[in-house]
Scaffold this motif. Structure first.
Motif: not given
Length: 334
Positions: A112, A135, A137, A146, A200, A208
């Motif tokens: 991430v 992803p 965050t 997220l 996700p 997440l």
């Protein structure tokens, strides 16, 4: 009509009260009439107490047979591969991790980034992890809220590597997400219907929890009978030496389990020894991994290992199609 019956039934051969040994060379399987098609035959079977295979095929834990490539092929085709232990602990763990990451299923610990990272950070992460979508965050940590996702299409042809992820990412309100927990089948259904590349998985607070991808969905279509765990990852086993003169390497077992190994095979010619029984009990106390013990050839040997906590057994000594141990020594006939 009985005069037309050829050969002997399996019950007659293997339940004969007379002392006898049967090898591969002694038997020929005779065909019989059938009233079903080949496609109707089910070959799924248990490999241990907690794991099943679509096809009863395993590759042996030998350094000339099973490393990560063979284990991947076996699992994709419905069987399982057991990675050998004739290597360092780190090398064996790396091979297990390679199998578990091949078809990701649910990626429980995805890489991430935070909105404040830049494209240069993204390129470094992509090159290290061989991934395309990441992803984003709120603080760049897994398990946090997220806020978006960034993929190749967001940064293709971008010359300025100093731009922040927040400027380029797809924000959370434009993403398709799944509510965690959900099954791999439900996740794949969402991916199909949304036609997105990434899904996700977030909890009710928006944090997440996992990630799955369209690439994995394509792999599942190509190999519908692949052997997977509850997270959709390929099954893999690993061997640990457990002979009379081998040390009980419990640390290796624990690290293999933490790397994602589903089944530990205790590799020994004769499983009927106190050391292997103690090893089984120690493993079961240390971690909830399935253990295949052995080898055994008698009911009493099997009983000892099962009572110690074994989840499966390797049966037979020198009974393989090319093995000569029992032919030469007349020991270990199965």
């Amino acid at each position: 009509e009985s005069e037309l019956v050829d050969g002997y039934s399996a019950a007659e051969i293997f339940s004969n009260s007379e002392c006898q040994g049967i090898t591969f060379d002694d038997l020929i399987v005779l065909p019989d009439s059938i009233d079903f098609g080949v496609g109707e035959v089910e070959l799924n079977t248990k490999v241990t107490r907690n794991y099943s295979l679509n096809y009863p095929l395993c590759s042996t834990p030998m350094d000339t047979v099973t490393e990560s490539e063979m284990a991947i092929c076996m699992a994709l085709n419905g069987g399982i591969g057991f990675i050998h232990s004739n290597c360092t602990e780190e090398d064996q763990i790396a091979m297990v991790e390679k199998v578990k990451s091949y078809e990701n299923g649910f990626i429980m610990q995805p890489a991430v980034l935070s909105p404040y990272d830049n494209v240069r950070d993204l390129d470094i992460l992509r090159n290290a992890k061989k991934i395309s979508g990441v992803p984003v965050t709120i603080d760049g940590k897994m398990g946090s809220k997220l806020v978006g996702l960034i993929s190749n299409r967001d940064t293709d042809f971008l010359a300025d590597k100093s731009r922040t992820i927040a400027e380029l990412m797809t924000p959370i309100d434009k993403l398709v997400t799944g509510l965690y927990p959900l099954s791999i089948e439900e996740a794949n259904k969402i991916l199909k219907e949304s036609k997105k590349g990434y899904l996700p998985l977030i909890d009710i607070d928006g944090n997440l929890k996992a990630l799955t991808t369209r690439t994995d969905l394509k792999k599942q279509q190509a190999f519908p009978n692949s052997s997977k765990d509850s997270n959709g990852k390929l099954l893999v086993g690993a061997a640990v030496r457990a002979g009379f003169r081998d040390e009980m390497d419990l640390d290796r077992v624990i690290r293999l389990y933490e790397a994602g190994c589903n089944i530990i095979v205790l590799d020994a010619q004769n499983g009927d020894c106190d050391k292997q029984i103690r090893f089984i009990r120690a493993i079961k106390e240390a971690c909830p991994v399935d253990v295949i013990a052995g080898n055994v050839v008698t009911v009493s040997q099997a009983k000892l290992l099962l009572e110690a906590g074994a989840d499966g057994l390797r049966v037979g000594m020198g009974a393989g199609s090319i093995a000569t141990s029992q032919l030469v020594k007349a020991v270990g006939r199965a």
